[in-house]
Design a protein around this motif. Sequence first.
Motif, PDB file in Angstrom:
ATOM      1  N   ASP A 137      15.371  18.399 -36.119  1.00 21.89           N
ATOM      2  CA  ASP A 137      15.486  17.793 -34.793  1.00 21.89           C
ATOM      3  C   ASP A 137      16.225  16.464 -34.915  1.00 21.89           C
ATOM      4  O   ASP A 137      15.790  15.567 -35.652  1.00 21.89           O
ATOM      5  N   TYR A 141      16.547  14.217 -32.538  1.00 23.50           N
ATOM      6  CA  TYR A 141      15.621  13.249 -31.956  1.00 23.50           C
ATOM      7  C   TYR A 141      14.232  13.871 -31.939  1.00 23.50           C
ATOM      8  O   TYR A 141      14.099  15.078 -31.711  1.00 23.50           O
ATOM      9  N   PRO A 142      13.183  13.071 -32.149  1.00 24.82           N
ATOM     10  CA  PRO A 142      11.837  13.632 -32.066  1.00 24.82           C
ATOM     11  C   PRO A 142      11.544  14.115 -30.648  1.00 24.82           C
ATOM     12  O   PRO A 142      12.019  13.527 -29.666  1.00 24.82           O
ATOM     13  N   LYS A 143      10.775  15.171 -30.543  1.00 25.97           N
ATOM     14  CA  LYS A 143      10.491  15.757 -29.226  1.00 25.97           C
ATOM     15  C   LYS A 143       9.741  14.797 -28.318  1.00 25.97           C
ATOM     16  O   LYS A 143       9.830  14.890 -27.105  1.00 25.97           O
ATOM     17  N   GLY A 144       8.993  13.873 -28.893  1.00 23.40           N
ATOM     18  CA  GLY A 144       8.216  12.945 -28.071  1.00 23.40           C
ATOM     19  C   GLY A 144       8.895  11.613 -27.837  1.00 23.40           C
ATOM     20  O   GLY A 144       8.228  10.637 -27.442  1.00 23.40           O
ATOM     21  N   GLU A 152      13.730   5.960 -25.903  1.00 27.55           N
ATOM     22  CA  GLU A 152      14.466   6.897 -25.048  1.00 27.55           C
ATOM     23  C   GLU A 152      15.378   6.140 -24.086  1.00 27.55           C
ATOM     24  O   GLU A 152      16.510   6.567 -23.807  1.00 27.55           O
TER      25      GLU A 152
END
Length: 222
Positions: free
Chosen positions: A77, A79-82, A88
């Motif tokens: 990934d 970017y991290p999903k969270g 962000e």
Amino acid sequence: MTVAEAVVSRRSVRAFLDTPVDAAVLRRVLETAQRAPSGGNVQPWNAVVLAGDPLARLQAAIAETVAARGERTMEYDIYPKGLDGAYEERRVEVGEKMYEALGIARDDKRGRFAQFARNFRAFGAPVVMLVHTPRYMGPPQWSDIGMWLQTVMLLLRDEGLDSCPQESWAMYTRQIRETVSIPEDHVFFCGLAIGHGDPAAPVNRFAVPRAPLSEVVRFEGF
């Protein structure tokens, strides 16, 4: 050029001139970059440097998939999903500033996709370095690779060259592996576009914001 000048003048360049890059300069940069720090002196970075026909073959292979909106084969990934909050917000802000500099509106999906596709032409750079590392390497070794890449990019500035680190290449690892010899037991990490930036290109001129020091660093005992 001082180290501070190299740090301040380095940016992710997204429009390059077609001026060739001397292989001897690249070898000098990469030889010096071997002094980059790594935990236990592991030196977990591996790379393939492409130019000319080998680079053109790779770009053609990926361009066909991108144009057809073909399958992406991510190995990690980007970017991290969270990802949220200030992290962000920073990611979104720099993207919008880039599109604004290019004159591409938010609702111009075709224009935004065309800019995305330019990633895989390395924005016109004559050289691309593909970075990979053994799959068993952990976060500390990936951090080491980041320190090595920063060292490479600053040394490129010292030579009057520009660069753009591109994790976007990791979206099409199948095409990369079919075109370039990368060990199967290695993770493909990123590309690094290298060349002479176009100083007149608006995409190379917009201000890239940075968080104030007070937002990211706390001093104690001073």
